[in-house]
Design a protein around this motif. Structure first.
Motif, mmCIF file in Angstrom:
data_model
loop_
_atom_site.group_PDB
_atom_site.id
_atom_site.type_symbol
_atom_site.label_atom_id
_atom_site.label_comp_id
_atom_site.label_asym_id
_atom_site.label_seq_id
_atom_site.Cartn_x
_atom_site.Cartn_y
_atom_site.Cartn_z
ATOM 1 N N THR A 183 0.755 -1.251 0.043
ATOM 2 C CA THR A 183 -0.092 0.021 -0.024
ATOM 3 C C THR A 183 0.876 1.366 0.100
ATOM 4 O O THR A 183 1.849 1.230 0.796
ATOM 5 N N GLY A 184 0.566 2.108 -0.918
ATOM 6 C CA GLY A 184 1.383 3.479 -1.086
ATOM 7 C C GLY A 184 2.737 3.117 -2.045
ATOM 8 O O GLY A 184 3.178 4.204 -2.523
ATOM 9 N N ASP A 185 2.885 2.100 -2.472
ATOM 10 C CA ASP A 185 3.960 1.866 -3.395
ATOM 11 C C ASP A 185 3.624 1.074 -4.350
ATOM 12 O O ASP A 185 4.104 -0.056 -4.708
ATOM 13 N N GLU A 186 2.425 1.174 -5.234
ATOM 14 C CA GLU A 186 2.000 0.397 -6.096
ATOM 15 C C GLU A 186 2.477 0.576 -7.629
ATOM 16 O O GLU A 186 2.089 0.004 -8.467
ATOM 17 N N ALA A 187 3.261 1.479 -8.054
ATOM 18 C CA ALA A 187 3.805 2.430 -9.170
ATOM 19 C C ALA A 187 4.176 1.226 -9.886
ATOM 20 O O ALA A 187 3.837 0.927 -11.235
ATOM 21 N N ALA A 188 5.171 0.374 -9.404
ATOM 22 C CA ALA A 188 5.793 -0.570 -10.317
ATOM 23 C C ALA A 188 5.068 -1.641 -10.832
ATOM 24 O O ALA A 188 5.252 -1.953 -12.008
ATOM 25 N N ILE A 189 3.981 -2.108 -10.004
ATOM 26 C CA ILE A 189 3.259 -3.436 -10.248
ATOM 27 C C ILE A 189 2.293 -2.455 -11.300
ATOM 28 O O ILE A 189 1.817 -3.116 -12.583
ATOM 29 N N GLN A 190 1.875 -1.489 -11.017
ATOM 30 C CA GLN A 190 0.892 -0.697 -12.181
ATOM 31 C C GLN A 190 1.395 -0.709 -13.396
ATOM 32 O O GLN A 190 0.925 -0.744 -14.565
ATOM 33 N N ALA A 191 2.728 -0.163 -13.454
ATOM 34 C CA ALA A 191 3.407 -0.005 -14.974
ATOM 35 C C ALA A 191 3.560 -1.402 -15.521
ATOM 36 O O ALA A 191 3.440 -1.549 -16.509
ATOM 37 N N PHE A 192 3.960 -2.286 -14.778
ATOM 38 C CA PHE A 192 4.169 -3.717 -15.303
ATOM 39 C C PHE A 192 2.843 -4.086 -15.982
ATOM 40 O O PHE A 192 2.769 -4.559 -16.961
ATOM 41 N N VAL A 193 1.572 -4.095 -15.344
ATOM 42 C CA VAL A 193 0.424 -4.420 -15.984
ATOM 43 C C VAL A 193 -0.001 -3.539 -17.197
ATOM 44 O O VAL A 193 -0.481 -3.993 -18.176
ATOM 45 N N ALA A 194 0.289 -2.306 -16.913
ATOM 46 C CA ALA A 194 -0.180 -1.474 -18.071
ATOM 47 C C ALA A 194 0.561 -1.865 -19.215
ATOM 48 O O ALA A 194 0.164 -1.720 -20.412
ATOM 49 N N TYR A 216 1.920 -4.526 -19.982
ATOM 50 C CA TYR A 216 1.324 -5.802 -20.431
ATOM 51 C C TYR A 216 0.081 -5.471 -21.333
ATOM 52 O O TYR A 216 -0.065 -6.017 -22.508
ATOM 53 N N MET A 217 -0.814 -4.847 -20.769
ATOM 54 C CA MET A 217 -2.070 -4.746 -21.413
ATOM 55 C C MET A 217 -2.066 -4.031 -22.636
ATOM 56 O O MET A 217 -2.761 -4.086 -23.540
ATOM 57 N N THR A 218 -1.266 -2.839 -22.550
ATOM 58 C CA THR A 218 -0.784 -2.064 -23.796
ATOM 59 C C THR A 218 -0.369 -2.958 -25.055
ATOM 60 O O THR A 218 -0.777 -2.793 -25.812
ATOM 61 N N GLY A 219 0.477 -3.962 -24.565
ATOM 62 C CA GLY A 219 1.173 -4.849 -25.497
ATOM 63 C C GLY A 219 0.330 -5.776 -26.361
ATOM 64 O O GLY A 219 0.379 -6.272 -27.220
ATOM 65 N N ILE A 220 -0.790 -6.094 -25.495
ATOM 66 C CA ILE A 220 -1.894 -7.079 -26.212
ATOM 67 C C ILE A 220 -2.976 -6.045 -26.726
ATOM 68 O O ILE A 220 -4.077 -6.698 -27.165
ATOM 69 N N GLY A 221 -2.965 -4.696 -26.745
ATOM 70 C CA GLY A 221 -3.700 -4.014 -27.668
ATOM 71 C C GLY A 221 -4.917 -3.586 -26.593
ATOM 72 O O GLY A 221 -5.795 -2.792 -27.374
ATOM 73 N N LEU A 222 -4.721 -3.288 -25.500
ATOM 74 C CA LEU A 222 -5.804 -2.676 -24.676
ATOM 75 C C LEU A 222 -5.459 -1.392 -24.288
ATOM 76 O O LEU A 222 -4.115 -0.954 -24.283
#
Length: 59
Positions: A33-44, A46-52
């Motif tokens: 909590t309070g340090d979610e930027a790295a996981i958010q960037a990782f998932v973003a 990935y999702m961008t890479g699959i066209g979302l």
């Protein structure tokens, strides 16, 4: 079992190793909590890479 359901299960089976690898990467990224930027960037990425389309914001 319906044909559609079987097709979904077959797809899951074919991509099992890829899914496990993805989840291993996810859980290796600190995301307390309070340090979610790295996981958010990782998932973003990935999702961008699959066209979302991805929206990101600070929590």
């Amino acid at each position: 079992m319906t044909t559609q359901r079987q097709a979904i299960l077959d797809t899951i089976d074919r991509h099992r190793e890829k899914a496990i690898e993805f989840l291993q990467k996810m859980v290796a990224i600190p995301s307390v909590t309070g340090d979610e930027a790295a996981i958010q960037a990782f998932v973003a990425e990935y999702m961008t890479g699959i066209g979302l389309a991805v929206d990101m914001w600070e929590t």
